[in-house]
Write an enzyme that holds these catalytic residues in place. Structure first.
Site, PDB file in Angstrom:
ATOM      1  N   CYS A  20      42.201  33.704  31.773  1.00 29.15           N
ATOM      2  CA  CYS A  20      42.973  33.241  32.928  1.00 29.15           C
ATOM      3  C   CYS A  20      42.443  31.940  33.528  1.00 29.15           C
ATOM      4  O   CYS A  20      43.031  31.413  34.471  1.00 29.15           O
ATOM      5  CB  CYS A  20      43.015  34.333  33.986  1.00 29.15           C
ATOM      6  SG  CYS A  20      43.570  35.915  33.317  1.00 29.15           S
ATOM      7  N   HIS A  37      42.320  32.261  43.380  1.00 30.72           N
ATOM      8  CA  HIS A  37      42.714  32.972  42.156  1.00 30.72           C
ATOM      9  C   HIS A  37      43.558  34.172  42.551  1.00 30.72           C
ATOM     10  O   HIS A  37      44.590  34.430  41.943  1.00 30.72           O
ATOM     11  CB  HIS A  37      41.469  33.383  41.387  1.00 30.72           C
ATOM     12  CG  HIS A  37      41.753  33.995  40.055  1.00 30.72           C
ATOM     13  ND1 HIS A  37      42.472  33.339  39.080  1.00 30.72           N
ATOM     14  CD2 HIS A  37      41.424  35.202  39.526  1.00 30.72           C
ATOM     15  CE1 HIS A  37      42.566  34.116  37.997  1.00 30.72           C
ATOM     16  NE2 HIS A  37      41.941  35.250  38.257  1.00 30.72           N
ATOM     17  N   GLU A  72      36.184  37.320  45.209  1.00 29.24           N
ATOM     18  CA  GLU A  72      36.517  35.939  45.566  1.00 29.24           C
ATOM     19  C   GLU A  72      36.275  35.686  47.049  1.00 29.24           C
ATOM     20  O   GLU A  72      35.776  34.626  47.435  1.00 29.24           O
ATOM     21  CB  GLU A  72      37.963  35.618  45.204  1.00 29.24           C
ATOM     22  CG  GLU A  72      38.311  34.154  45.420  1.00 29.24           C
ATOM     23  CD  GLU A  72      39.623  33.723  44.803  1.00 29.24           C
ATOM     24  OE1 GLU A  72      39.857  32.500  44.711  1.00 29.24           O
ATOM     25  OE2 GLU A  72      40.412  34.600  44.409  1.00 29.24           O
ATOM     26  N   LYS A  90      49.970  33.638  43.360  1.00 33.53           N
ATOM     27  CA  LYS A  90      50.317  34.814  42.565  1.00 33.53           C
ATOM     28  C   LYS A  90      51.071  35.867  43.366  1.00 33.53           C
ATOM     29  O   LYS A  90      51.704  36.745  42.777  1.00 33.53           O
ATOM     30  CB  LYS A  90      49.061  35.424  41.951  1.00 33.53           C
ATOM     31  CG  LYS A  90      48.392  34.551  40.888  1.00 33.53           C
ATOM     32  CD  LYS A  90      47.173  35.242  40.306  1.00 33.53           C
ATOM     33  CE  LYS A  90      46.474  34.366  39.270  1.00 33.53           C
ATOM     34  NZ  LYS A  90      45.747  33.236  39.888  1.00 33.53           N
ATOM     35  N   HIS A  98      50.826  36.841  37.853  1.00 30.36           N
ATOM     36  CA  HIS A  98      49.679  36.254  37.152  1.00 30.36           C
ATOM     37  C   HIS A  98      50.121  35.704  35.801  1.00 30.36           C
ATOM     38  O   HIS A  98      50.413  36.464  34.876  1.00 30.36           O
ATOM     39  CB  HIS A  98      48.600  37.311  36.974  1.00 30.36           C
ATOM     40  CG  HIS A  98      47.271  36.776  36.594  1.00 30.36           C
ATOM     41  ND1 HIS A  98      47.058  35.464  36.188  1.00 30.36           N
ATOM     42  CD2 HIS A  98      46.038  37.360  36.554  1.00 30.36           C
ATOM     43  CE1 HIS A  98      45.786  35.286  35.927  1.00 30.36           C
ATOM     44  NE2 HIS A  98      45.144  36.419  36.138  1.00 30.36           N
ATOM     45  N   PHE A 109      38.959  36.826  32.389  1.00 29.86           N
ATOM     46  CA  PHE A 109      38.247  37.850  31.632  1.00 29.86           C
ATOM     47  C   PHE A 109      37.175  37.170  30.782  1.00 29.86           C
ATOM     48  O   PHE A 109      37.398  36.097  30.224  1.00 29.86           O
ATOM     49  CB  PHE A 109      39.206  38.607  30.708  1.00 29.86           C
ATOM     50  CG  PHE A 109      40.026  39.676  31.387  1.00 29.86           C
ATOM     51  CD1 PHE A 109      39.983  39.886  32.744  1.00 29.86           C
ATOM     52  CD2 PHE A 109      40.848  40.504  30.624  1.00 29.86           C
ATOM     53  CE1 PHE A 109      40.734  40.870  33.356  1.00 29.86           C
ATOM     54  CE2 PHE A 109      41.614  41.494  31.221  1.00 29.86           C
ATOM     55  CZ  PHE A 109      41.553  41.688  32.590  1.00 29.86           C
TER      56      PHE A 109
END
Length: 413
Positions: free
Chosen positions: A164, A304, A315, A336, A341, A400
């Site tokens: 991502c 994010h 975060e 998002k 996402h 990831f």
């Protein structure tokens, strides 16, 4: 060697809200959700039936039909977004040195739909049924290669696959290429088309997705106490980066200046973020240092913000670790919440939102924010757009594998 200054002169996107930047931006400001039932295949056997599909997308409207048949859906998205970005920039590549113009496009997965289709054909009829186009259609670098061919760009050309964070890392690499005189113009960003039977099934099996099948438009709820996972989406976000004097010389419209980037790893877990956000914090610190900015220069962070339990807390902790008391003065919002996402495309689509916020003096909201989480206690611009002039901003992308990237941008006048 002194670094050259880099500006953004063109924007292009295909995403669950729109097939173009203007409508995308208006949708963000209106707080409109692009999430809905998945229509590309039957989801009745899955735990999740919704996602952020690119709706009513007919690639042949934008791409010559013969070429479109030879490209995977993620390349369709990338090429259409790149065409918009180039139109928006006003560039005429016939007047440019092709070896000074390059492409770096990220993708976390690449041609997943092509891989699935050809695997089915193999299982049904053996190797003789496999298409001769399967490899060039599914490889992740097909997007950057196709775009370079489309525009005749012979400069730096690579692909980044950091889940991502792929688009953000691609943009960071393209920034460096111009800063250090390897190129004058770079097309960069990310593209993803992971809404496939295997893609949806894999994320369902990982228990990463929201299961709000009865209310998909409210399923993506970053930083809200009742969040239950992210929403799988698709699309592309491509930008034109250009050396400042080159852009000025041709009278280009400049959206913002890209000032720096930070790149770290959590070195913690293959899917979960570091619980204290140490890698994310360090990426933001490095981006600030690279951009020669202080913490109190930043007024906005495009987070994010995936709507996962662990990710949003990590975060938030990372932002507070970096900014201290100034964190309370920051506006933080998650794109998002409206588009879900987009995996490896997220950093490109979200940088576009960040850049438009800087240019127009408006911050888009984090929608679906209803129940505050005591562990997520920042200003997330809840539910309504906010008019405020911000000079400098960060855009965060985490993937990831523990990949972290933060991009620093500044308004330009």
């Amino acid at each position: 060697m002194s670094r050259r200054r880099v500006v953004l002169t063109g924007l292009g996107t295909v995403n669950p809200l729109s097939h173009n930047v203007s409508d995308y931006w208006q949708g963000l400001l209106a707080g409109r959700s692009g999430i809905g039932p998945i229509r590309q295949f039957d989801t009745s056997a899955y735990k999740v039936h919704f996602g952020g599909e690119v709706k009513d997308f007919v690639p042949e409207k934008y791409i010559e039909p013969k070429l479109a048949r030879r490209l995977d859906r993620f390349v369709h998205f990338a090429l259409v977004a790149a065409k918009e970005a180039v139109r928006d920039s006003g560039l005429d590549f016939s007047k440019e040195d092709p070896f000074r113009c390059g492409v770096i496009i990220g993708s976390g997965i690449g041609g997943l739909s092509e891989f699935e289709e050809q695997h089915d054909r193999y299982r049904e009829g053996g190797p003789g049924r496999i298409s001769p186009f399967v490899i060039p259609k599914m490889i992740a670098n097909s997007a950057s290669g196709t775009i370079s061919i489309e525009f005749g760009l012979a400069g730096p050309n690579t692909t980044v696959a950091t889940a991502c964070a792929s688009a953000a890392h691609s943009i960071a690499d393209a920034l460096r290429a111009i800063q250090y005189d390897q190129a004058d113009i770079m097309l960069t960003g990310g593209s993803e088309a992971g809404i496939t039977p295997m893609g949806l099934g894999g994320f369902c099996a990982a228990r990463a997705l929201s299961q709000r099948n009865d209310d998909p438009q409210r399923a993506s709820r970053p930083f809200d106490k009742d969040r239950d996972g992210f929403v799988l989406s698709e699309g592309a976000g491509i930008v034109v980066l250009e050396e400042l004097e080159h852009a000025r010389k041709r009278g280009a419209t400049i959206y913002a200046e890209l000032l720096g980037s930070g790149n770290t790893a959590d070195a913690h877990h293959i899917t979960a973020p570091h619980p204290d956000g140490l890698g994310a914090a360090r990426a933001m610190e490095l981006a600030l240092r690279d951009a020669h900015l202080n913490i109190d220069d930043i007024g906005y962070i495009n987070a994010h913000g995936t709507s996962t339990e662990l990710g949003d807390i990590a975060e938030t902790k990372a932002i507070k670790r970096v900014f201290g008391e100034h964190a309370k003065k920051l506006a933080v919002s998650s794109t998002k919440s409206m588009i879900g996402h987009l995996l490896g495309a997220s950093g490109g689509v979200e940088l576009i939102a960040t850049v438009l916020s800087l240019k127009h003096g408006v911050l888009h909201p984090t929608i679906n924010y209803q129940t505050p989480d005591p562990e997520c206690d920042l200003d997330y611009v809840p539910n309504q757009a906010r008019e405020v002039r911000v000079r400098y901003a960060l855009s965060n992308s985490f993937g990831f594998g523990g990949h972290n990237c933060s991009l620093a941008a500044g308004s330009f006048s």
